[in-house]
Design a protein around this motif. Sequence first.
Motif, PDB file in Angstrom:
ATOM      1  N   PRO A 110       0.839  -1.199   0.000  1.00  0.00           N
ATOM      2  CA  PRO A 110       0.000   0.000   0.000  1.00  0.00           C
ATOM      3  C   PRO A 110       0.875   1.250   0.000  1.00  0.00           C
ATOM      4  N   VAL A 111       0.348   2.315  -0.581  1.00  0.00           N
ATOM      5  CA  VAL A 111       1.112   3.563  -0.674  1.00  0.00           C
ATOM      6  C   VAL A 111       1.077   4.259   0.681  1.00  0.00           C
ATOM      7  N   PRO A 112       2.251   4.445   1.314  1.00  0.00           N
ATOM      8  CA  PRO A 112       2.273   5.169   2.595  1.00  0.00           C
ATOM      9  C   PRO A 112       1.908   6.639   2.395  1.00  0.00           C
ATOM     10  N   ALA A 113       1.409   7.252   3.433  1.00  0.00           N
ATOM     11  CA  ALA A 113       0.960   8.648   3.352  1.00  0.00           C
ATOM     12  C   ALA A 113       2.075   9.575   2.889  1.00  0.00           C
ATOM     13  N   HIS A 114       3.304   9.377   3.392  1.00  0.00           N
ATOM     14  CA  HIS A 114       4.395  10.285   3.004  1.00  0.00           C
ATOM     15  C   HIS A 114       4.748  10.126   1.521  1.00  0.00           C
ATOM     16  N   ALA A 115       4.639   8.923   0.986  1.00  0.00           N
ATOM     17  CA  ALA A 115       4.916   8.710  -0.439  1.00  0.00           C
ATOM     18  C   ALA A 115       3.818   9.324  -1.291  1.00  0.00           C
ATOM     19  N   LYS A 116       2.572   9.174  -0.840  1.00  0.00           N
ATOM     20  CA  LYS A 116       1.448   9.756  -1.578  1.00  0.00           C
ATOM     21  C   LYS A 116       1.594  11.272  -1.654  1.00  0.00           C
ATOM     22  N   LEU A 117       1.955  11.889  -0.537  1.00  0.00           N
ATOM     23  CA  LEU A 117       2.133  13.337  -0.497  1.00  0.00           C
ATOM     24  C   LEU A 117       3.277  13.774  -1.411  1.00  0.00           C
ATOM     25  N   ALA A 118       4.398  13.062  -1.366  1.00  0.00           N
ATOM     26  CA  ALA A 118       5.539  13.406  -2.221  1.00  0.00           C
ATOM     27  C   ALA A 118       5.186  13.255  -3.701  1.00  0.00           C
ATOM     28  N   LEU A 119       4.440  12.213  -4.039  1.00  0.00           N
ATOM     29  CA  LEU A 119       4.033  12.017  -5.433  1.00  0.00           C
ATOM     30  C   LEU A 119       3.078  13.114  -5.890  1.00  0.00           C
ATOM     31  N   MET A 120       2.133  13.467  -5.030  1.00  0.00           N
ATOM     32  CA  MET A 120       1.185  14.528  -5.388  1.00  0.00           C
ATOM     33  C   MET A 120       1.904  15.855  -5.607  1.00  0.00           C
ATOM     34  N   ARG A 121       2.864  16.161  -4.755  1.00  0.00           N
ATOM     35  CA  ARG A 121       3.619  17.410  -4.915  1.00  0.00           C
ATOM     36  C   ARG A 121       4.434  17.407  -6.201  1.00  0.00           C
ATOM     37  N   ALA A 122       5.075  16.278  -6.486  1.00  0.00           N
ATOM     38  CA  ALA A 122       5.904  16.191  -7.694  1.00  0.00           C
ATOM     39  C   ALA A 122       5.053  16.317  -8.951  1.00  0.00           C
ATOM     40  N   VAL A 123       3.918  15.656  -8.971  1.00  0.00           N
ATOM     41  CA  VAL A 123       3.035  15.734 -10.142  1.00  0.00           C
ATOM     42  C   VAL A 123       2.459  17.138 -10.273  1.00  0.00           C
ATOM     43  N   PHE A 124       2.089  17.745  -9.162  1.00  0.00           N
ATOM     44  CA  PHE A 124       1.561  19.111  -9.192  1.00  0.00           C
ATOM     45  C   PHE A 124       2.595  20.076  -9.770  1.00  0.00           C
ATOM     46  N   ARG A 125       3.846  19.971  -9.309  1.00  0.00           N
ATOM     47  CA  ARG A 125       4.916  20.834  -9.831  1.00  0.00           C
ATOM     48  C   ARG A 125       5.128  20.591 -11.323  1.00  0.00           C
ATOM     49  N   PHE A 126       5.097  19.319 -11.725  1.00  0.00           N
ATOM     50  CA  PHE A 126       5.289  18.979 -13.134  1.00  0.00           C
ATOM     51  C   PHE A 126       4.177  19.569 -13.997  1.00  0.00           C
ATOM     52  N   LEU A 127       2.939  19.426 -13.536  1.00  0.00           N
ATOM     53  CA  LEU A 127       1.811  19.914 -14.330  1.00  0.00           C
ATOM     54  C   LEU A 127       1.774  21.435 -14.439  1.00  0.00           C
ATOM     55  N   TRP A 128       1.997  22.117 -13.337  1.00  0.00           N
ATOM     56  CA  TRP A 128       1.741  23.546 -13.303  1.00  0.00           C
ATOM     57  C   TRP A 128       2.982  24.413 -13.178  1.00  0.00           C
ATOM     58  N   GLY A 129       4.149  23.814 -12.992  1.00  0.00           N
ATOM     59  CA  GLY A 129       5.367  24.616 -12.891  1.00  0.00           C
ATOM     60  C   GLY A 129       5.279  25.573 -11.726  1.00  0.00           C
ATOM     61  N   GLY A 130       5.595  26.829 -11.966  1.00  0.00           N
ATOM     62  CA  GLY A 130       5.560  27.838 -10.905  1.00  0.00           C
ATOM     63  C   GLY A 130       4.240  28.569 -10.815  1.00  0.00           C
ATOM     64  N   ARG A 131       3.270  28.212 -11.668  1.00  0.00           N
ATOM     65  CA  ARG A 131       1.993  28.926 -11.663  1.00  0.00           C
ATOM     66  C   ARG A 131       1.152  28.536 -10.462  1.00  0.00           C
ATOM     67  N   TYR A 132       0.330  29.488 -10.040  1.00  0.00           N
ATOM     68  CA  TYR A 132      -0.561  29.240  -8.909  1.00  0.00           C
ATOM     69  C   TYR A 132      -1.846  28.596  -9.421  1.00  0.00           C
ATOM     70  N   VAL A 133      -2.194  27.473  -8.846  1.00  0.00           N
ATOM     71  CA  VAL A 133      -3.460  26.799  -9.144  1.00  0.00           C
ATOM     72  C   VAL A 133      -4.064  26.382  -7.814  1.00  0.00           C
ATOM     73  N   ARG A 134      -5.318  26.747  -7.605  1.00  0.00           N
ATOM     74  CA  ARG A 134      -5.976  26.342  -6.363  1.00  0.00           C
ATOM     75  C   ARG A 134      -6.070  24.822  -6.321  1.00  0.00           C
ATOM     76  N   ARG A 135      -5.662  24.230  -5.220  1.00  0.00           N
ATOM     77  CA  ARG A 135      -5.654  22.771  -5.092  1.00  0.00           C
ATOM     78  C   ARG A 135      -7.054  22.177  -5.230  1.00  0.00           C
ATOM     79  N   GLU A 136      -8.057  22.844  -4.681  1.00  0.00           N
ATOM     80  CA  GLU A 136      -9.401  22.277  -4.776  1.00  0.00           C
ATOM     81  C   GLU A 136      -9.876  22.215  -6.223  1.00  0.00           C
ATOM     82  N   LEU A 137      -9.354  23.099  -7.066  1.00  0.00           N
ATOM     83  CA  LEU A 137      -9.686  23.061  -8.492  1.00  0.00           C
ATOM     84  C   LEU A 137      -9.112  21.810  -9.146  1.00  0.00           C
TER      85      LEU A 137
END
Length: 154
Positions: A110-137
Motif C-alpha cells: 500500500p502507498v504510505p501517506a508520506h509517499a502519496k504526499l511526495a508524489l502529489m507534490r511532484a506531479v503538481f509541480r510537473f503539471l503547473w510549474g511555478g503557476r498558482y493553481v488552487r488545489r481544490e480546483l
Amino acid sequence: MEPFAGLVCQDPGVDDVRLPGAAGVILKIQQYADDTMLFGLSVRSLGRIRPTFLGQERAPDVAQNWEARVGLVCSRLGVWSRWRLLLTGKVVVIRSVLLLLLLDLAYVFPVPAHAKLALMRAVFRFLWGGRYVRRELMYTPVAGVGGGVSRGYR
C-alpha cells in the motif's frame, strides 16, 4: 514457497483442519505447482498467515521500496519537465509513463501517506510549474470548472 509452507505448519497460532477418518492427519496448507490453498478456519489465523507470507521486515521494505520509487518518479519528471509540453502532453506522460512505474509496487505494498504526499507534490509541480493553481480546483471534475482546465491559475 516451501519455506512459507513450513512456517505456516509450525505456527501454533494458525488453526488447522483435522480430517475425519484420517487417523489424526492435520491440514493447514496444501500446495501443488504454483497453487497454494490455506485451510485456516478463523480470521485470527489468516491474520497470522499474512505477515508470515509478507515477511517480518515488511514495514522497512515498504518504506524503502516506496522511497526508491518516488525518487525514480521525481527523476523522470525532471527529465520530462525539460521538454516544453502542453498540459495535455504532460497528462499523457503521467498516464502512460509514471503510472506504470507505480502500479506494480502498489499491487504489492500500500502507498504510505508520506509517499502519496511526495508524489502529489511532484506531479503538481510537473503539471503547473511555478503557476498558482488552487488545489481544490485540481480535484474538481472538468465539467465543474466550466469545461476547461485553464481557469484557476494566474
